[in-house]
Design an enzyme around this catalytic site. Structure first.
Site, PDB file in Angstrom:
ATOM      1  N   CYS A 225       0.831  -1.206   0.000  1.00  0.00           N
ATOM      2  CA  CYS A 225       0.000   0.000   0.000  1.00  0.00           C
ATOM      3  C   CYS A 225       0.867   1.257   0.000  1.00  0.00           C
ATOM      4  O   CYS A 225       1.370   1.672   1.043  1.00  0.00           O
ATOM      5  CB  CYS A 225      -0.928   0.002   1.208  1.00  0.00           C
TER       6      CYS A 225
ATOM      7  N   CYS B 220      -0.432   4.100   2.201  1.00  0.00           N
ATOM      8  CA  CYS B 220      -0.211   3.925   3.649  1.00  0.00           C
ATOM      9  C   CYS B 220       1.250   4.161   4.012  1.00  0.00           C
ATOM     10  O   CYS B 220       1.551   4.776   5.028  1.00  0.00           O
ATOM     11  CB  CYS B 220      -0.528   2.503   4.100  1.00  0.00           C
ATOM     12  N   ASP B 221       2.160   3.630   3.217  1.00  0.00           N
ATOM     13  CA  ASP B 221       3.561   3.541   3.650  1.00  0.00           C
ATOM     14  C   ASP B 221       4.536   4.404   2.852  1.00  0.00           C
ATOM     15  O   ASP B 221       5.696   4.519   3.233  1.00  0.00           O
ATOM     16  CB  ASP B 221       4.017   2.072   3.565  1.00  0.00           C
TER      17      ASP B 221
END
Ligand code: NDP
Length: 311
Positions: free
Chosen positions: A136, A139-140
């Site tokens: 992701c 997200c990261d």
């Protein structure tokens, strides 16, 4: 062991599950919804949703899911943070067992368990998950600000992730296993026109390098057999999804890849009273709005099933 009884049990908390919950609760079915391991579903790992009708400026994915939950609860849906670990769907009522050992009897079940990101299956990838390996970018990606990263895959997701990362990271390598991409032309164009994205064609991943965190990747050109090591800090896998249908195997009809099969123009499964909506039964459109649409269908079909049951 505790046993409860509900008219409508909803498994999963993405746009399909919450939309089913909104409709079922407004119809007075008092649905019980178990969120599953990723409350809010895949939209919680996305950034701006710009294609959901009604939001001219777009909406943040996690916020949208909070709004959907609030809307479902407002009409009487009970939302529980937990997982269904066993489903006995052929009996009437159906019996769902949750991860805290509760057994719940339900007249109808709406399956909206969605799909989960796929990984390559390399031991080094597994070992370095959350230590540089991610599925992701939204997200990261921020953890790899001003660093080099790679994205594996050649679909729309991979292009979207590569493009997203190109705004944060110094350089993005896209590892494409064939000499062409599956992604839509517009997404390919975006990637190919971004100066800090380098596409490596015919390229497969041999190993993710690093002991305690990702330090690089060893890739192989499957045409020439040549290998090379690339130093990087983040390794993003964007090679598609697997439907979350393990607990329904042997009961609900599914295709070779595990997607649930529903009857034409409905969300009915092969078991009366069990309905499937959202990505768990859709490997084609996979959009929040189509998931919501089928969630609505499931609730209406559950309501009709219950009405007929009581005739
Ligand atoms: P896709 O199934 O479309 O693509 C998966 C990609 O991963 C393919 O390019 C495939 O390669 C590659 N792949 C699979 N296994 C491996 C492997 N072991 N090693 C290397 N590469 C591998 O999945 P997506 O998640 O990209 O998209 C799913 C659906 O969602 C699509 O319909 C897509 O259009 C849609 N989508 C739309 C978006 C948008 O419109 N904004 C954004 C994201 C997704 P190969 O081509 O060689 O098989």
């Amino acid at each position: 062991m505790d046993r409860e009884r509900v008219k409508c049990f909803i498994i999963g908390s993405g746009p399909a599950g919450y939309t089913a919950a909104i409709y079922a609760s407004r119809a007075g079915l008092k649905p019980l919804l178990y969120t599953g391991p990723q409350p809010g579903g895949q939209l919680t790992i996305t950034n701006d949703v710009e294609n959901f009708p009604g939001y001219p400026q777009g909406i943040n994915g996690p916020q949208m899911m909070v709004d959907l939950q609030t809307q479902a609860e407002r009409f009487g849906t009970e939302v529980r943070y937990g997982m269904v670990v066993k489903a006995e769907l052929e009996s009437n009522p159906k019996v769902l067992t949750t991860d805290d050992g509760t057994e719940i009897e339900a007249d109808t079940v709406v399956v909206s368990t969605g799909a989960t990101a796929r990984y390559l299956g390399l031991p080094s990838e597994e070992r370095l998950k959350d230590k540089g390996v991610s599925a992701c970018a939204v997200c990261d990606g921020f953890f790899y600000k001003d660093m080099d990263v790679a994205v594996v895959g050649a679909g729309d997701s991979a292009c979207e992730e590569a493009h997203y990362l190109s705004n944060i990271c110094t350089k993005v390598y896209m590892l494409v296993r064939r000499d062409e991409m599956r992604a839509s032309k517009i997404m390919q164009k975006r990637v190919l026109n971004t100066p800090n994205i380098e596409v490596l064609w015919n390229t497969e991943t041999d190993e993710v390098l690093g002991e305690n965190e990702v330090e690089g990747v060893r890739v192989k050109n499957n045409k020439t057999g040549e290998t090379q090591e690339i130093a990087l800090k983040g390794f993003f896998v964007a090679i598609g999804h697997t439907p979350n249908t393990q607990i329904f195997k042997g009961q609900l009809d599914m295709d070779d890849t595990g997607y649930l099969i529903t009857k034409p123009d409905s969300t009915k499964t092969n078991i009366p009273g069990v309905f499937a909506c959202g990505d768990v039964q859709d490997n084609e459109y996979r959009q929040a709005v189509t998931a919501a649409g089928t969630g609505c269908m499931s609730a209406l079909e559950a309501e009709r099933y219950l009405a007929a049951m009581n005739d």
